[in-house]
Design a protein around this motif. Structure first.
Motif, short mmCIF file in Angstrom:
data_model
loop_
_atom_site.label_atom_id
_atom_site.label_comp_id
_atom_site.label_asym_id
_atom_site.label_seq_id
_atom_site.Cartn_x
_atom_site.Cartn_y
_atom_site.Cartn_z
N THR A 38 1.61 5.33 1.66
CA THR A 38 1.79 5.29 0.22
C THR A 38 1.29 3.95 -0.31
O THR A 38 1.64 2.90 0.23
N ALA A 43 -0.51 8.93 -2.08
CA ALA A 43 0.50 9.10 -1.03
C ALA A 43 0.07 10.30 -0.19
O ALA A 43 -0.22 11.37 -0.74
N LYS A 109 5.27 4.73 8.96
CA LYS A 109 5.13 4.68 7.50
C LYS A 109 4.40 3.41 7.11
O LYS A 109 4.60 2.36 7.70
N HIS A 111 3.70 1.21 3.57
CA HIS A 111 3.99 0.96 2.16
C HIS A 111 2.98 -0.09 1.70
O HIS A 111 3.08 -1.26 2.08
#
Length: 119
Positions: A38, A43, A109, A111
């Motif tokens: 993202t 995203a 993940k 960010h």
């Protein structure tokens, strides 16, 4: 935990790999199967989504490369680092800051934050 610097360097290598087959192999090595990415521009989830997102960035910024101005800062299963996009030796055209969550030696993940954009 696997060497965080190595993981982050492999992550940057994904963004610089223009051969689609090699890039896809790098993605499988670096990211968990259901990894999420993202940033302010989008995203995506999974290897397919990450591959498509990276390919799109490469089309937009063809000829430029990503680099690390310094090593990552890490604790527990988290790492943060700044990256540059540009021509080696020149002022970067884009600068970003990513935070990654690690799981079993891979990125689960990302960010992403954009500090400087072209134009």
């Amino acid at each position: 935990m696997t060497d965080v610097r190595t993981i982050v360097e492999q992550y940057i290598a994904v963004w610089n790999e223009t051969d689609a087959v090699k890039r896809r192999a790098r993605i499988a090595d670096v990211f968990t199967e259901n990894a999420g990415y993202t940033d302010p521009l989008g995203a995506v989830t999974g290897h397919d989504g990450i591959d498509q997102f990276v390919a799109g960035a490469q089309q937009q910024f063809g000829g430029l490369t990503f680099s690390l101005p310094a090593g990552p800062d890490a604790h527990h299963d988290l790492a943060r680092f700044q990256w540059y996009l540009g021509t080696p030796g020149a002022e970067p055209v884009a600068i970003g800051f990513d935070v990654v969550e690690l799981e079993d030696g891979k990125i689960a993940k990302v960010h992403g934050f954009l500090d400087k954009l072209p134009g």
